[in-house]
Design a protein around this motif. Structure first.
Motif, PDB file in Angstrom:
ATOM      1  N   GLU A 648     101.243  47.654  19.214  1.00  0.00           N
ATOM      2  CA  GLU A 648     100.389  47.353  20.349  1.00  0.00           C
ATOM      3  C   GLU A 648     101.196  46.931  21.576  1.00  0.00           C
ATOM      4  N   GLY A 649     102.429  46.505  21.368  1.00  0.00           N
ATOM      5  CA  GLY A 649     103.280  46.138  22.490  1.00  0.00           C
ATOM      6  C   GLY A 649     102.748  44.952  23.281  1.00  0.00           C
ATOM      7  N   SER A 650     101.961  44.097  22.654  1.00  0.00           N
ATOM      8  CA  SER A 650     101.382  42.977  23.379  1.00  0.00           C
ATOM      9  C   SER A 650     102.463  41.975  23.748  1.00  0.00           C
ATOM     10  N   ALA A 651     102.333  41.392  24.932  1.00  0.00           N
ATOM     11  CA  ALA A 651     103.323  40.437  25.412  1.00  0.00           C
ATOM     12  C   ALA A 651     103.177  39.116  24.667  1.00  0.00           C
ATOM     13  N   VAL A 652     104.287  38.408  24.501  1.00  0.00           N
ATOM     14  CA  VAL A 652     104.276  37.115  23.837  1.00  0.00           C
ATOM     15  C   VAL A 652     104.714  36.048  24.838  1.00  0.00           C
ATOM     16  N   ASP A 653     104.469  34.801  24.467  1.00  0.00           N
ATOM     17  CA  ASP A 653     104.883  33.651  25.282  1.00  0.00           C
ATOM     18  C   ASP A 653     105.966  32.900  24.505  1.00  0.00           C
ATOM     19  N   PRO A 654     107.210  33.340  24.580  1.00  0.00           N
ATOM     20  CA  PRO A 654     108.230  32.789  23.688  1.00  0.00           C
ATOM     21  C   PRO A 654     108.908  31.521  24.219  1.00  0.00           C
ATOM     22  N   TYR A 655     109.332  30.697  23.284  1.00  0.00           N
ATOM     23  CA  TYR A 655     110.238  29.591  23.588  1.00  0.00           C
ATOM     24  C   TYR A 655     111.201  29.454  22.415  1.00  0.00           C
ATOM     25  N   VAL A 656     112.277  28.708  22.611  1.00  0.00           N
ATOM     26  CA  VAL A 656     113.340  28.615  21.613  1.00  0.00           C
ATOM     27  C   VAL A 656     113.522  27.164  21.182  1.00  0.00           C
ATOM     28  N   LYS A 657     113.583  26.955  19.879  1.00  0.00           N
ATOM     29  CA  LYS A 657     113.969  25.658  19.322  1.00  0.00           C
ATOM     30  C   LYS A 657     115.379  25.785  18.758  1.00  0.00           C
ATOM     31  N   VAL A 658     116.241  24.839  19.106  1.00  0.00           N
ATOM     32  CA  VAL A 658     117.572  24.771  18.509  1.00  0.00           C
ATOM     33  C   VAL A 658     117.627  23.483  17.700  1.00  0.00           C
ATOM     34  N   GLN A 659     117.867  23.623  16.396  1.00  0.00           N
ATOM     35  CA  GLN A 659     117.869  22.477  15.487  1.00  0.00           C
ATOM     36  C   GLN A 659     119.248  22.318  14.858  1.00  0.00           C
ATOM     37  N   GLU A 703     115.471  29.138  16.408  1.00  0.00           N
ATOM     38  CA  GLU A 703     114.153  29.653  16.068  1.00  0.00           C
ATOM     39  C   GLU A 703     113.410  30.020  17.345  1.00  0.00           C
ATOM     40  N   VAL A 704     112.971  31.267  17.434  1.00  0.00           N
ATOM     41  CA  VAL A 704     112.167  31.727  18.562  1.00  0.00           C
ATOM     42  C   VAL A 704     110.713  31.711  18.115  1.00  0.00           C
ATOM     43  N   LYS A 705     109.874  31.036  18.909  1.00  0.00           N
ATOM     44  CA  LYS A 705     108.478  30.880  18.515  1.00  0.00           C
ATOM     45  C   LYS A 705     107.555  31.403  19.616  1.00  0.00           C
ATOM     46  N   GLU A 706     106.370  31.796  19.192  1.00  0.00           N
ATOM     47  CA  GLU A 706     105.312  32.237  20.105  1.00  0.00           C
ATOM     48  C   GLU A 706     104.423  31.047  20.404  1.00  0.00           C
ATOM     49  N   HIS A 707     104.347  30.672  21.670  1.00  0.00           N
ATOM     50  CA  HIS A 707     103.542  29.513  22.060  1.00  0.00           C
ATOM     51  C   HIS A 707     102.058  29.810  21.853  1.00  0.00           C
ATOM     52  N   ASP A 708     101.382  28.896  21.176  1.00  0.00           N
ATOM     53  CA  ASP A 708      99.950  29.055  20.909  1.00  0.00           C
ATOM     54  C   ASP A 708      99.292  27.697  21.089  1.00  0.00           C
ATOM     55  N   THR A 709      98.426  27.594  22.081  1.00  0.00           N
ATOM     56  CA  THR A 709      97.779  26.307  22.358  1.00  0.00           C
ATOM     57  C   THR A 709      96.658  25.996  21.377  1.00  0.00           C
ATOM     58  N   MET A 710      96.203  27.026  20.660  1.00  0.00           N
ATOM     59  CA  MET A 710      95.060  26.846  19.768  1.00  0.00           C
ATOM     60  C   MET A 710      95.469  26.511  18.335  1.00  0.00           C
ATOM     61  N   SER A 711      96.684  26.850  17.941  1.00  0.00           N
ATOM     62  CA  SER A 711      97.112  26.612  16.557  1.00  0.00           C
ATOM     63  C   SER A 711      98.623  26.439  16.538  1.00  0.00           C
ATOM     64  N   ASP A 712      99.178  26.289  15.348  1.00  0.00           N
ATOM     65  CA  ASP A 712     100.616  26.143  15.216  1.00  0.00           C
ATOM     66  C   ASP A 712     101.317  27.391  15.742  1.00  0.00           C
ATOM     67  N   SER A 713     102.376  27.173  16.483  1.00  0.00           N
ATOM     68  CA  SER A 713     103.147  28.296  17.016  1.00  0.00           C
ATOM     69  C   SER A 713     103.801  29.064  15.883  1.00  0.00           C
ATOM     70  N   GLU A 714     103.764  30.399  15.987  1.00  0.00           N
ATOM     71  CA  GLU A 714     104.318  31.242  14.934  1.00  0.00           C
ATOM     72  C   GLU A 714     105.772  31.596  15.227  1.00  0.00           C
ATOM     73  N   THR A 715     106.520  31.789  14.173  1.00  0.00           N
ATOM     74  CA  THR A 715     107.924  32.150  14.316  1.00  0.00           C
ATOM     75  C   THR A 715     108.060  33.635  14.627  1.00  0.00           C
ATOM     76  N   ILE A 716     108.821  33.953  15.682  1.00  0.00           N
ATOM     77  CA  ILE A 716     109.115  35.330  16.045  1.00  0.00           C
ATOM     78  C   ILE A 716     110.388  35.797  15.355  1.00  0.00           C
ATOM     79  N   GLY A 717     111.396  34.937  15.327  1.00  0.00           N
ATOM     80  CA  GLY A 717     112.668  35.263  14.684  1.00  0.00           C
ATOM     81  C   GLY A 717     113.510  34.009  14.549  1.00  0.00           C
TER      82      GLY A 717
END
Length: 755
Positions: A648-659, A703-717
Motif C-alpha cells: 500500500e505504500g502508506s506513509a509512517v510517522d517514525p521515530y528512533v529509540k537508542v537503548q 529501534e525504529v518505531k511507528e508513532h501511534d497516539t491511540m495505542s502502543d507504538s509498533e516496531t518498524i525495525g
C-alpha cells in the motif's frame, strides 16, 4: 553438477512430492523464477463428488529465507522403517528455513534431480553471501522491476508508481512523471531495466550524504599539480585518493594507505572511467557507506577473533530454554525443529525435558502440560546432524531427567549410538583446577545431568533442580513436602556426565568450600535477581571458576524472556532464553553473539575473568573503565510499515529509540522526535550522549518505531550489537525485523564517537 547449469534446469517445472511428517505424499510442481530469487510451486486442489478440479494454486518461497538445504540420505521426518530403507534416500532433499516456516522434505523421481536442486540452491545461497554492494543493489532493483513489468519487459508510468510503492518510495506522482519523461530515451512511455535503475538512483538521492561528500572532496586540482591535465575536468565533482584517506582517518577512525583507498575505489565506484582515474563519485561514496565497510557493526568480528583457549567458565554461551517448544509453555507443539533452528542461529546450550514414553521410547515435552511430545531419539538425530553446522565449538545437552531407570538406559543408548565419538569423554578428576577450553572441546557434545558417586551402579540422587525447572504446581508441592527429593539414576546415563555435573546451589560460600570447576548450578530468575543485586562481586568470583545457568520462572507461560544483560553483568555464562519469541531480550541475545563469528561463545571482559580483580558491577566501578559514547541519529532510509506490507505504500510517522544495556549504571534510553508522514527518508539530526562506566559489557539497541497516539507504538525495525563491535564515524545501521529478518535496504544513517 555445475551450480549455474543446475540453476538453469531449476527454471523448468519439476514434478516432486512433498513428504509430510506422517509420511503422506503430496504431488507438486516446483520451479525457480527468472529473478533467481523465488521458488514457486503449484498444488492441484481436488474437490469432492462430481465437482471439477480447481486450477492449480501458485505459491512460493524465497531463496533468501533458506538456512540450509541438503540431500536427505535419511529424512528427519521419516519413520523408523523408512530410515532403514535406502531405496528412496538419495532421491529426497530437505530445506530448512531461517524463520518459523516448517522444514520441507521433497522427493524427486531421480537421484540426479534431487542432487541438481541441492546444488542449484546452494549456488544461489553462496552467490548472495559473496555478492558486492553494487551487485546486491542491482539484484534488488531487478527483483522489483521483474515483479511489476509488462509483457514487453518494460514499466509503464502506472506500473512504475506501483513498484515504487512496493519499494516504499513515497514521492508525489507529478514528480515521478517528470523524471520518467526525462529518462524515457526512446519515448515509448515506459522504462527499461536500465532506465528504471537510473530512475531509482534519482529518486533515492540523499542530501545528507551529498553534503558529507562535498565537505571532504576538493573543488579542483591542487595548486602543485601540473596544469592542462584532462583529469581535472572531473576532479571537482569527485573525491581523490588522498581526500578519501583523510576522511577515513579523521571521521571513520580507520587507518589505511593509498593502496587501500585505491582498492576501495575499485570496489565501490560504478563508473569504469572514474575507476581508471582513481576517483570516487558521490554514487561510489554512497555505496561505500551502505556497504559492510560502512556498517555500524565491525565485520572483522564476523570471524572468530577472540582467544578460544581459556576455560569454559570465561565465556558467555548462547543458551536456549525448553528448546523443543515452538510456541508457549502450556499448549504449543514440541518439535525437533526447535533444536535445528536454534543451532542454525549459533545456540550452544540445549534443553531436553525427558519423560517415559510409549513402547519403551523416551519422549521430550513440557511435563504436566498439554504441549505435544517428540521422540528423544529423533531430537538426538537432529542434534547430531546440526550441532556443528554453524559453529565448531562445544554443544551442551542439559537433560532434565524424569525417566524411569529403564528408559534412562535408552536415553544413554541413543546418545552413544547416534552421537558416538562426538560425546565429550574428558574425565572430571578431583585435581581439576579449571574447565577445559572451547578449543579443546572442538566438535564435542557435553551432557549436563546428575552424576552417581564413584563405583555406584544405581542410586537415588536429588531431583530438586529438575522439579524447580519443571515449574509444575504438583511437582513443586512434592518438593516442598517431601523430606527426601530424589529420583533413581541409571549408571549408563551417569557415565555420560563428566565436566558438567549438575549440583544444587546453596550459597557462594558453600560452593567455594565444596564444589569443583566441573559442577554447574541452575538458578531461577527470582533468586538470581537477589544475588545480582546483593552479592554481585561474589557472583562474579563464582563464575570465574564454575558455570551457572539462569532460567526463567514458571510464570512465563507465554514464553516471554528474562533480561539477559542483568546476569551477564554478574558473569553468568548461561542465560536460558526462549529463542522462538521475538522480543527486546532476544534482540540483545543475538546482538551479543553476533560477534566472534557467531560461534555461540563470547569471551567475558578481563575484569570478569581475572582472579586478582575484585569487581562489583552493581556499584562503585573504577573510573579507569569509563568512556563516553556519542551517537547522532541523522536520518532513515526506506523504512517499511510496521506490518512489513509495502504494497500500500502508506506513509509512517517514525521515530528512533537508542537503548544502552549493560551494568545497572549504564542502562539508558534516548529518543528522537517523530517525523510525520515520511518513512522513505526521515531526517532527525538528533544528538545523544551515553556515559558508560563499563563499556566492555555494554550493548546498544536501535529501534525504529511507528508513532501511534491511540495505542502502543509498533516496531518498524531494530538492530542490536556490543559497543566493542561498533565502528566509529558515519555509519549505516541495517535494520532487521522483529523476527531478525533482513529489511534491506531499510537503514538508519548515524554518526558514532567513543571517547
Amino acid at each position: 553438477m555445475d551450480g549455474q547449469s543446475s540453476v538453469s534446469k531449476m527454471m523448468v517445472w519439476t514434478p516432486m512430492s512433498k513428504v509430510r511428517e506422517n509420511r503422506k505424499k503430496y504431488k507438486r510442481k516446483y520451479r525457480l523464477r527468472k529473478d533467481m530469487e523465488t521458488v514457486e510451486y503449484t498444488a492441484g486442489i481436488k474437490t469432492c463428488g462430481s465437482c471439477a478440479k480447481r486450477p492449480p494454486e501458485e505459491r512460493n518461497f524465497e531463496i533468501s529465507n533458506i538456512a540450509e538445504v541438503f540431500l536427505s540420505k535419511l529424512t528427519l521426518l521419516s519413520s523408523r522403517v523408512d530410515r532403514e530403507s535406502t531405496t528412496e534416500a538419495t532421491k529426497t532433499f530437505s530445506i530448512h528455513y531461517k524463520d518459523q516456516t516448517p522444514a520441507l522434505d521433497l522427493e524427486c523421481s531421480k537421484e540426479d534431480i534431487a542432487r541438481g536442486w541441492v546444488t542449484g540452491i546452494q549456488h544461489l545461497m553462496r552467490k548472495r553471501r559473496t555478492e558486492t554492494i553494487i551487485d546486491k543493489r542491482k539484484r534488488w532493483i531487478s527483483e522489483y522491476f521483474h515483479k511489476g513489468k509488462n509483457t514487453d519487459d518494460r514499466l509503464e508510468s502506472k506500473e512504475a508508481k506501483a513498484v515504487l510503492s512496493q519499494m516504499n518510495i513515497q514521492i508525489k506522482e507529478s514528480q515521478i512523471d517528470t523524471v520518467i519523461q526525462k529518462l524515457d530515451k526512446d519515448q515509448t512511455g515506459a522504462l527499461s531495466l536500465d532506465e528504471f535503475t537510473q530512475f531509482y538512483n534519482v529518486m533515492t538521492a540523499r542530501e545528507e550524504i551529498e553534503e558529507l561528500f562535498d565537505k571532504w572532496k576538493s573543488d579542483g586540482p591542487d595548486e602543485a599539480d601540473p596544469p592542462h591535465d584532462s583529469r581535472y575536468a572531473v576532479d571537482g565533482d569527485n573525491m581523490r585518493v588522498h581526500e578519501l584517506m583523510e576522511f577515513l582517518a579523521q571521521e571513520q577512525k580507520v587507518a589505511t594507505d593509498t593502496k587501500g583507498c585505491q582498492q576501495l575505489i575499485e570496489r565501490f565506484e560504478p563508473n569504469s572511467e572514474l575507476k581508471k582515474k582513481k576517483l570516487l563519485s558521490l554514487e561510489g561514496f554512497t555505496l561505500y557507506l551502505q556497504s559492510a565497510e560502512g556498517d555500524v557493526f565491525n565485520h572483522t568480528h564476523d570471524q572468530v577473533y577472540q582467544d578460544m583457549t581459556q576455560p569454559l567458565s570465561h565465556y558467555f554461551i548462547a543458551s536456549s530454554h525448553n528448546t523443543y517448544l515452538l510456541e508457549d509453555q502450556l499448549r504449543g507443539p514440541s518439535s525437533k525443529e526447535g533444536y535445528v533452528k536454534v543451532l542454525l542461529k549459533g545456540c550452544r546450550f540445549l534443553e531436553l525435558d525427558c519423560w517415559d514414553g510409549d513402547d519403551g521410547e523416551p519422549v521430550i515435552y513440557h511435563g504436566y502440560t498439554l504441549t505435544s511430545k517428540v521422540l528423544f531419539r529423533e531430537v538426538i538425530e537432529a542434534i547430531g546432524r546440526y550441532a556443528f553446522k554453524k559453529s565448531p565449538y562445544p554443544v551442551f545437552l542439559s537433560l532434565e531427567n524424569h525417566c524411569s531407570v529403564v528408559q534412562q538406559r535408552t536415553l544413554a543408548a541413543h546418545m552413544v549410538n547416534i552421537l558416538g565419538d562426538s560425546l565429550c569423554n574428558i574425565p572430571a578428576t578431583s585435581d581439576m583446577q579449571e574447565l577445559p577450553s572451547p578449543q579443546r572441546l572442538h566438535g564435542k557434545i557435553i551432557v549436563k545431568n546428575k552424576k552417581l558417586k564413584q563405583n555406584v551402579v544405581e542410586d537415588d540422587v536429588s531431583d530438586e533442580d529438575e522439579a524447580a525447572e519443571t515449574e509444575d504446581v504438583e511437582v513443586q508441592e512434592r518438593v516442598k513436602t517431601s523430606k527426601k527429593k530424589t529420583i533413581k539414576l541409571a549408571k549408563e546415563l551417569s557415565d555420560l556426565v563428566n565436566i558438567c555435573h549438575a549440583v544444587h546451589f546453596h550459597s557462594f560460600e558453600h560452593s567455594r568450600e565444596n564444589d569443583m570447576p566441573y559442577n554447574i548450578s541452575s538458578i531461577k530468575e527470582g533468586k538470581a535477581n537477589h544475588l545480582v543485586e546483593d552479592q554481585a562481586a561474589d557472583f562474579i568470583d563464582h563464575t570465574k571458576r564454575q558455570l551457572v545457568k539462569i532460567y526463567p520462572s514458571g510464570g512465563r507461560v507465554d514464553s516471554s524472556n528474562i533480561d539477559p544483560h542483568l546476569y551477564w553483568a554478574a558473569g553468568c555464562q548461561i542465560v536460558a532464553l526462549n529463542y522462538q519469541t521475538p522480543c527486546d531480550q532476544m534482540d540483545l541475545n543475538l546482538g551479543l553473539f553476533r560477534q566472534n563469528g557467531r560461534c555461540g561463545y563470547v569471551l567475558k571482559p578481563e575484569a570478569l575473568r581475572d582472579e586478582q580483580t575484585r569487581l562489583d558491577t552493581s556499584k562503585n566501578i573504577p573510573d579507569k573503565y569509563k568512556k563516553m559514547l556519542k551517537i547522532k541519529v541523522i536520518s532513515g532510509f526506506q523504512l517499511p510499515t510496521p506490518e512489513g506490507d509495502w504494497s500500500e505504500g502508506s506513509a509512517v510517522d517514525p521515530y528512533v529509540k537508542v537503548q544502552v544495556y549493560g551494568v545497572p549504571a549504564d542502562c539508558a534510553e534516548e529518543g528522537t522526535e517523530v517525523v510525520k508522514n515520511n518513512g522513505f527518508h526521515p531526517v532527525w539530526n538528533c544528538d545523544m550522549a551515553f556515559p558508560l562506566t563499563f563499556p566492555d559489557l555494554a550493548l546498544v539497541r536501535f529501534e525504529v518505531k511507528e508513532h501511534d497516539t491511540m495505542s502502543d507504538s509498533e516496531t518498524i525495525g531494530q538492530f542490536s550489537l556490543p559497543v566493542s563491535s561498533m565502528q566509529q564515524g558515519y555509519r549505516h545501521v541495517h535494520l532487521l525485523s522483529k523476527d531478525q529478518e533482513d529489511l534491506s535496504p531499510a537503514a538508519l544513517f548515524i554518526h558514532v564517537s567513543l571517547q
